[in-house]
Design an enzyme around this catalytic site. Structure first.
Site, PDB file in Angstrom:
ATOM      1  N   GLU A  99       0.853  -1.192   0.000  1.00 24.85           N
ATOM      2  CA  GLU A  99       0.000   0.000   0.000  1.00 24.85           C
ATOM      3  C   GLU A  99       0.892   1.247   0.000  1.00 24.85           C
ATOM      4  O   GLU A  99       2.020   1.205   0.483  1.00 24.85           O
ATOM      5  CB  GLU A  99      -0.852  -0.101   1.257  1.00 24.85           C
ATOM      6  CG  GLU A  99      -2.120   0.611   1.428  1.00 24.85           C
ATOM      7  CD  GLU A  99      -2.958   1.123   0.301  1.00 24.85           C
ATOM      8  OE1 GLU A  99      -2.425   1.573  -0.735  1.00 24.85           O
ATOM      9  OE2 GLU A  99      -4.168   1.162   0.483  1.00 24.85           O
ATOM     10  N   ASP A 103      -4.414   5.779   5.775  1.00 26.29           N
ATOM     11  CA  ASP A 103      -4.890   7.045   6.338  1.00 26.29           C
ATOM     12  C   ASP A 103      -5.917   6.731   7.434  1.00 26.29           C
ATOM     13  O   ASP A 103      -5.563   6.570   8.596  1.00 26.29           O
ATOM     14  CB  ASP A 103      -5.457   7.866   5.178  1.00 26.29           C
ATOM     15  CG  ASP A 103      -6.035   9.201   5.578  1.00 26.29           C
ATOM     16  OD1 ASP A 103      -5.964   9.558   6.755  1.00 26.29           O
ATOM     17  OD2 ASP A 103      -6.583   9.906   4.709  1.00 26.29           O
ATOM     18  N   PHE A 152      -2.302  16.032   4.260  1.00 24.47           N
ATOM     19  CA  PHE A 152      -2.323  15.469   2.915  1.00 24.47           C
ATOM     20  C   PHE A 152      -0.947  15.578   2.249  1.00 24.47           C
ATOM     21  O   PHE A 152      -0.288  16.603   2.322  1.00 24.47           O
ATOM     22  CB  PHE A 152      -3.371  16.202   2.067  1.00 24.47           C
ATOM     23  CG  PHE A 152      -3.759  15.442   0.843  1.00 24.47           C
ATOM     24  CD1 PHE A 152      -4.654  14.392   0.920  1.00 24.47           C
ATOM     25  CD2 PHE A 152      -3.194  15.749  -0.385  1.00 24.47           C
ATOM     26  CE1 PHE A 152      -4.993  13.661  -0.208  1.00 24.47           C
ATOM     27  CE2 PHE A 152      -3.527  15.029  -1.514  1.00 24.47           C
ATOM     28  CZ  PHE A 152      -4.427  13.982  -1.428  1.00 24.47           C
ATOM     29  N   VAL A 153      -0.543  14.484   1.612  1.00 26.24           N
ATOM     30  CA  VAL A 153       0.763  14.454   0.936  1.00 26.24           C
ATOM     31  C   VAL A 153       0.604  14.018  -0.522  1.00 26.24           C
ATOM     32  O   VAL A 153      -0.361  13.326  -0.872  1.00 26.24           O
ATOM     33  CB  VAL A 153       1.751  13.500   1.659  1.00 26.24           C
ATOM     34  CG1 VAL A 153       2.168  14.063   3.009  1.00 26.24           C
ATOM     35  CG2 VAL A 153       1.184  12.097   1.839  1.00 26.24           C
ATOM     36  N   ASP A 159      -1.289  10.927  -5.245  1.00 25.87           N
ATOM     37  CA  ASP A 159      -1.824  12.011  -6.066  1.00 25.87           C
ATOM     38  C   ASP A 159      -2.749  12.952  -5.308  1.00 25.87           C
ATOM     39  O   ASP A 159      -3.299  12.598  -4.258  1.00 25.87           O
ATOM     40  CB  ASP A 159      -2.629  11.440  -7.233  1.00 25.87           C
ATOM     41  CG  ASP A 159      -3.968  10.872  -6.767  1.00 25.87           C
ATOM     42  OD1 ASP A 159      -3.971  10.011  -5.853  1.00 25.87           O
ATOM     43  OD2 ASP A 159      -5.007  11.313  -7.272  1.00 25.87           O
ATOM     44  N   ARG A 165       1.617  12.391  -9.001  1.00 29.98           N
ATOM     45  CA  ARG A 165       2.139  11.030  -8.796  1.00 29.98           C
ATOM     46  C   ARG A 165       3.579  10.880  -9.272  1.00 29.98           C
ATOM     47  O   ARG A 165       4.324  10.065  -8.769  1.00 29.98           O
ATOM     48  CB  ARG A 165       1.309  10.017  -9.596  1.00 29.98           C
ATOM     49  CG  ARG A 165      -0.068   9.770  -9.066  1.00 29.98           C
ATOM     50  CD  ARG A 165      -0.640   8.498  -9.691  1.00 29.98           C
ATOM     51  NE  ARG A 165      -2.088   8.438  -9.614  1.00 29.98           N
ATOM     52  CZ  ARG A 165      -2.776   8.053  -8.559  1.00 29.98           C
ATOM     53  NH1 ARG A 165      -2.148   7.721  -7.451  1.00 29.98           N
ATOM     54  NH2 ARG A 165      -4.090   8.017  -8.573  1.00 29.98           N
TER      55      ARG A 165
HETATM   56  P1  IMP Z   1      -7.851   5.210   3.899  1.00 30.89           P
HETATM   57  O1  IMP Z   1      -8.974   4.274   3.514  1.00 30.89           O
HETATM   58  O2  IMP Z   1      -8.390   6.451   4.555  1.00 30.89           O
HETATM   59  O3  IMP Z   1      -6.810   4.542   4.759  1.00 30.89           O
HETATM   60  O4  IMP Z   1      -7.205   5.748   2.562  1.00 30.89           O
HETATM   61  C1  IMP Z   1      -6.348   4.997   1.816  1.00 30.89           C
HETATM   62  C2  IMP Z   1      -6.136   5.558   0.427  1.00 30.89           C
HETATM   63  O5  IMP Z   1      -6.453   6.944   0.336  1.00 30.89           O
HETATM   64  C3  IMP Z   1      -4.678   5.455   0.051  1.00 30.89           C
HETATM   65  O6  IMP Z   1      -4.394   4.230  -0.572  1.00 30.89           O
HETATM   66  C4  IMP Z   1      -4.471   6.640  -0.871  1.00 30.89           C
HETATM   67  O7  IMP Z   1      -4.763   6.278  -2.198  1.00 30.89           O
HETATM   68  C5  IMP Z   1      -5.466   7.649  -0.395  1.00 30.89           C
HETATM   69  N1  IMP Z   1      -4.830   8.669   0.490  1.00 30.89           N
HETATM   70  C6  IMP Z   1      -4.922   8.750   1.842  1.00 30.89           C
HETATM   71  N2  IMP Z   1      -4.204   9.784   2.318  1.00 30.89           N
HETATM   72  C7  IMP Z   1      -3.626  10.360   1.245  1.00 30.89           C
HETATM   73  C8  IMP Z   1      -2.723  11.474   1.096  1.00 30.89           C
HETATM   74  O8  IMP Z   1      -2.313  12.162   2.046  1.00 30.89           O
HETATM   75  N3  IMP Z   1      -2.357  11.759  -0.188  1.00 30.89           N
HETATM   76  C9  IMP Z   1      -2.771  11.050  -1.265  1.00 30.89           C
HETATM   77  N4  IMP Z   1      -3.596   9.997  -1.163  1.00 30.89           N
HETATM   78  C10 IMP Z   1      -4.023   9.660   0.080  1.00 30.89           C
END
Ligand code: IMP
Length: 176
Positions: A99, A103, A152-153, A159, A165
């Protein structure tokens, strides 16, 4: 650095990313020697990380790709819709999910739940980044590149609305 309408600052330079990947790949190669692991890369974000990581894991292994969505622009929707399925046999395999970032943890939790139905021998996660303070689920990420704050990164596969990306370094949003 401007990506679309947002300003970002340099956060993790490529040299630090590569140094950490060297450590992670060494650890994974040790842990999975003789286990013929199946690496499942979660697209799109993890494609660059996976490419760099996998080439340094010098053991017999297989690699495949799946694509899910749960993110809209800068916010996790919490829902996971599988887009591209996998047809590889996971049964009794040692599976490692690759992964880019965990987040809220909702995406990886759903993917883990889905994969467990196929009864792998073991199932672990390697994520380049985690945001522990954003976790909404109790997720166990066995191999973590960097724990970061809840901001956010972009870059190195990650992206913002499809952009950024291709950046070699990781940048963090400038909230001012
Ligand atoms: P989660 O379900 O909230 O854990 O989100 C996971 C997905 O969200 C990751 O695989 C990323 O594609 C996207 N994501 C989460 N945080 C970021 C970020 O800071 N920058 C870019 N994509 C993010």
């Amino acid at each position: 650095m401007l990506v679309k309408d947002k300003s970002f600052n340099l956060f993790i330079p490529q040299s630090a990313i590569q140094a950490r990947i060297a450590e992670l790949s060494k650890q994974i190669a040790q842990d999975y020697a003789d286990k013929n692991p199946l690496f499942i890369t979660i697209l799109n974000g993890a494609f660059i990380f996976a490419a760099d990581l996998i080439r340094q894991i010098d053991i017999v292994s297989e690699i495949t790709f799946v694509k899910f969505t749960s993110y809209e622009s800068m916010q996790s929707t919490g829902k996971v819709d599988q887009i591209l399925g996998f047809d590889d046999d996971v049964f009794q395999r040692h599976v490692v999910l690759i992964e880019d970032i965990v987040d809220t943890g909702l995406t990886i939790s759903e993917i883990i739940q889905e994969l467990k139905r196929f009864r792998p021998a073991s199932l672990e996660v390697v994520s380049l980044l985690t945001k522990p303070s954003a976790f909404q689920k109790d997720v166990h990420v066995r191999y973590v590149g960097f724990e970061i704050e809840n901001k956010f990164v972009v870059g190195y596969g990650l992206d913002y609305d499809g952009y950024g990306r291709n950046l070699q370094d990781i940048y963090i949003v400038d909230e001012h």
